[in-house]
Motif scaffolding. Structure first.
Motif, PDB file in Angstrom:
ATOM      1  N   VAL A 203       1.046 -15.025  19.005  1.00  0.00           N
ATOM      2  CA  VAL A 203       1.110 -14.277  20.213  1.00  0.00           C
ATOM      3  C   VAL A 203       2.238 -15.080  21.105  1.00  0.00           C
ATOM      4  O   VAL A 203       2.771 -14.092  21.859  1.00  0.00           O
ATOM      5  CB  VAL A 203      -0.243 -14.390  21.001  1.00  0.00           C
ATOM      6  N   LEU A 204       2.234 -16.116  21.211  1.00  0.00           N
ATOM      7  CA  LEU A 204       3.189 -16.826  21.961  1.00  0.00           C
ATOM      8  C   LEU A 204       4.620 -16.638  21.586  1.00  0.00           C
ATOM      9  O   LEU A 204       5.453 -16.413  22.272  1.00  0.00           O
ATOM     10  CB  LEU A 204       3.238 -18.369  21.923  1.00  0.00           C
ATOM     11  N   ASP A 205       4.859 -16.343  20.243  1.00  0.00           N
ATOM     12  CA  ASP A 205       6.260 -15.912  19.763  1.00  0.00           C
ATOM     13  C   ASP A 205       6.551 -14.499  20.185  1.00  0.00           C
ATOM     14  O   ASP A 205       7.875 -14.297  20.527  1.00  0.00           O
ATOM     15  CB  ASP A 205       6.132 -15.875  18.228  1.00  0.00           C
ATOM     16  N   VAL A 206       5.630 -13.972  20.347  1.00  0.00           N
ATOM     17  CA  VAL A 206       5.842 -12.402  20.792  1.00  0.00           C
ATOM     18  C   VAL A 206       6.209 -12.550  22.302  1.00  0.00           C
ATOM     19  O   VAL A 206       6.977 -11.783  22.654  1.00  0.00           O
ATOM     20  CB  VAL A 206       4.671 -11.421  20.601  1.00  0.00           C
ATOM     21  N   LEU A 207       5.513 -13.282  23.087  1.00  0.00           N
ATOM     22  CA  LEU A 207       5.901 -13.477  24.470  1.00  0.00           C
ATOM     23  C   LEU A 207       7.254 -14.008  24.691  1.00  0.00           C
ATOM     24  O   LEU A 207       7.950 -13.947  25.760  1.00  0.00           O
ATOM     25  CB  LEU A 207       4.818 -14.561  25.119  1.00  0.00           C
ATOM     26  N   GLY A 208       7.754 -14.958  23.585  1.00  0.00           N
ATOM     27  CA  GLY A 208       8.898 -15.723  23.722  1.00  0.00           C
ATOM     28  C   GLY A 208       8.582 -16.846  24.718  1.00  0.00           C
ATOM     29  O   GLY A 208       9.903 -17.299  25.207  1.00  0.00           O
ATOM     30  N   VAL A 209       7.599 -17.495  24.566  1.00  0.00           N
ATOM     31  CA  VAL A 209       7.431 -18.701  25.444  1.00  0.00           C
ATOM     32  C   VAL A 209       7.419 -19.994  24.421  1.00  0.00           C
ATOM     33  O   VAL A 209       6.619 -20.090  23.469  1.00  0.00           O
ATOM     34  CB  VAL A 209       6.183 -18.565  25.860  1.00  0.00           C
ATOM     35  N   PRO A 210       8.335 -20.913  24.607  1.00  0.00           N
ATOM     36  CA  PRO A 210       8.148 -22.015  24.058  1.00  0.00           C
ATOM     37  C   PRO A 210       6.842 -22.727  23.803  1.00  0.00           C
ATOM     38  O   PRO A 210       6.187 -22.863  24.835  1.00  0.00           O
ATOM     39  CB  PRO A 210       9.132 -22.935  24.683  1.00  0.00           C
ATOM     40  N   HIS A 211       6.278 -23.419  22.795  1.00  0.00           N
ATOM     41  CA  HIS A 211       4.994 -23.720  22.494  1.00  0.00           C
ATOM     42  C   HIS A 211       4.898 -24.938  21.528  1.00  0.00           C
ATOM     43  O   HIS A 211       5.795 -24.929  20.979  1.00  0.00           O
ATOM     44  CB  HIS A 211       3.864 -22.912  22.209  1.00  0.00           C
ATOM     45  N   ALA A 212       3.631 -25.545  21.764  1.00  0.00           N
ATOM     46  CA  ALA A 212       3.538 -26.479  20.713  1.00  0.00           C
ATOM     47  C   ALA A 212       2.352 -26.314  19.647  1.00  0.00           C
ATOM     48  O   ALA A 212       1.845 -27.357  19.071  1.00  0.00           O
ATOM     49  CB  ALA A 212       3.174 -27.786  21.481  1.00  0.00           C
ATOM     50  N   VAL A 213       2.077 -25.086  19.536  1.00  0.00           N
ATOM     51  CA  VAL A 213       0.939 -24.658  18.657  1.00  0.00           C
ATOM     52  C   VAL A 213       1.465 -24.710  17.251  1.00  0.00           C
ATOM     53  O   VAL A 213       2.443 -24.133  17.033  1.00  0.00           O
ATOM     54  CB  VAL A 213       0.286 -23.305  19.031  1.00  0.00           C
ATOM     55  N   GLU A 214       1.011 -25.659  16.423  1.00  0.00           N
ATOM     56  CA  GLU A 214       1.548 -25.671  14.859  1.00  0.00           C
ATOM     57  C   GLU A 214       0.656 -24.753  14.014  1.00  0.00           C
ATOM     58  O   GLU A 214      -0.520 -24.785  13.844  1.00  0.00           O
ATOM     59  CB  GLU A 214       1.444 -27.089  14.540  1.00  0.00           C
ATOM     60  N   ARG A 215       1.483 -23.927  13.267  1.00  0.00           N
ATOM     61  CA  ARG A 215       0.819 -23.127  12.345  1.00  0.00           C
ATOM     62  C   ARG A 215       0.325 -23.893  11.356  1.00  0.00           C
ATOM     63  O   ARG A 215       0.932 -24.754  10.568  1.00  0.00           O
ATOM     64  CB  ARG A 215       1.885 -22.099  11.895  1.00  0.00           C
ATOM     65  N   PRO A 216      -0.947 -23.596  10.711  1.00  0.00           N
ATOM     66  CA  PRO A 216      -1.515 -24.194   9.739  1.00  0.00           C
ATOM     67  C   PRO A 216      -0.709 -24.346   8.527  1.00  0.00           C
ATOM     68  O   PRO A 216      -0.204 -23.187   8.329  1.00  0.00           O
ATOM     69  CB  PRO A 216      -3.078 -23.639   9.760  1.00  0.00           C
ATOM     70  N   GLN A 217      -0.707 -25.305   7.975  1.00  0.00           N
ATOM     71  CA  GLN A 217       0.077 -25.390   6.460  1.00  0.00           C
ATOM     72  C   GLN A 217      -0.957 -25.766   5.445  1.00  0.00           C
ATOM     73  O   GLN A 217      -1.308 -26.802   5.468  1.00  0.00           O
ATOM     74  CB  GLN A 217       1.187 -26.353   6.515  1.00  0.00           C
ATOM     75  N   LEU A 218      -1.448 -24.911   4.598  1.00  0.00           N
ATOM     76  CA  LEU A 218      -2.514 -24.931   3.877  1.00  0.00           C
ATOM     77  C   LEU A 218      -2.053 -25.059   2.367  1.00  0.00           C
ATOM     78  O   LEU A 218      -0.983 -24.302   2.002  1.00  0.00           O
ATOM     79  CB  LEU A 218      -3.375 -23.833   4.093  1.00  0.00           C
ATOM     80  N   PRO A 219      -2.483 -25.974   1.458  1.00  0.00           N
ATOM     81  CA  PRO A 219      -2.211 -26.092   0.224  1.00  0.00           C
ATOM     82  C   PRO A 219      -3.066 -24.717  -0.507  1.00  0.00           C
ATOM     83  O   PRO A 219      -3.609 -23.959   0.120  1.00  0.00           O
ATOM     84  CB  PRO A 219      -2.994 -27.285  -0.582  1.00  0.00           C
TER      85      PRO A 219
END
Length: 276
Positions: A203-219
């Motif tokens: 959602v934040l990417d669609v808004l174009g707002v810089p953010h510190a939410v890290e997408r989960p990196q899962l094995p």
């Protein structure tokens, strides 16, 4: 004219964010006993990042309202939440609706989306930026794959309706990273904390707002044995299917007696920044 401000270098700034919808937006699946209704969820996470963005720009912590209530059908969301949202004079509105309608035995998709378009137009016409979600493609998931055709038609109706209304799309249908059981709770219907985190980033990417939410990196997910799969299926029957069927038979809703988490604009800060 849009109420939010735009900084070409730093991205848009939103000071009055209102989230509308059902359990998806209320945050079901992302438990947090310290929060209203015992839930956090992707919308809270988005609000926290919007607040951090405003504070970095030198402004006060902005307001956030979340009017979503679990179990609500699309017509109920429009009847109960649109007017209160407009009264808050938001500069940003997110709306997720229709998921519960998809599970009803029958529905008129054309009439449903026509009502939705009118409501989205009212929200966008107020000057707010409006984000609306397509429904998720659960074609990979047992049981819910039976709804895939109906969901696809709903999305094909929603896309042009949102464009006509002046709303932007968050394209949940094409988010393939959710095709992982770890993004979902044991009920297989609501996102897990990992899923809510990923959705906040989207959602934040669609808004174009810089953010510190890290997408989960899962094995890679380990394959379940037959015994483990049976245990998972039993848990699903116990926690979701049996209660869901019981509510349908009683004419009850999971949202009965539930009130919105944040019915008025409330300052909500990033807990990580506060801790630091």
């Amino acid at each position: 004219m849009d109420r939010h401000t735009q900084d070409a270098a730093a991205g848009p700034v939103y000071r009055r964010y209102v989230a509308l919808g059902d359990s998806f937006t209320e945050g079901v699946g992302d438990d947090d006993a310290a929060r209203p209704n015992g839930l956090r969820g992707w919308a809270d996470r988005v609000a926290e990042q919007l607040a951090a963005h405003v504070v970095r720009a030198g402004g006060p912590v902005p307001g956030y309202a979340n009017l979503a209530v679990r179990g609500r059908l699309l017509p109920q969301i429009l009847d109960e939440q649109i007017e209160p949202a407009l009264a808050l004079q938001p500069d940003l509105v997110t709306v997720y609706a229709g998921g519960n309608d998809m599970m009803r035995p029958s529905l008129d998709l054309d009439a449903l989306v026509a009502r939705y378009e009118e409501a989205l137009g009212r929200l966008a016409g107020s000057g707010a930026r409006v984000l609306v979600f397509t429904a998720y493609d659960a074609g990979w998931a047992p049981v819910f794959r039976r709804l895939r055709g109906r969901t696809a038609i709903y999305n094909e109706l929603l896309r042009p309706a949102a464009a006509r209304a002046g709303a932007d799309l968050v394209d949940y249908w094409n988010m393939r990273r959710f095709d992982d059981t770890r993004m979902w709770g044991t009920d297989r219907l609501h996102m897990s904390p990992l899923g809510h985190t990923l959705m906040a980033a989207e959602v934040l990417d669609v808004l174009g707002v810089p953010h510190a939410v890290e997408r989960p990196q899962l094995p890679a997910a380990p394959a379940l044995t037959r015994s483990e799969q049976r245990d998972v299926d039993r848990e699903w029957l116990r926690t979701f299917l049996v209660p869901w069927v019981g509510r349908r038979l009683r004419g009850a809703s999971s949202g009965d007696g539930i009130t919105p988490k944040y019915p008025v604009l409330t300052p909500i800060a990033d807990p990580v920044q506060n801790a630091g």
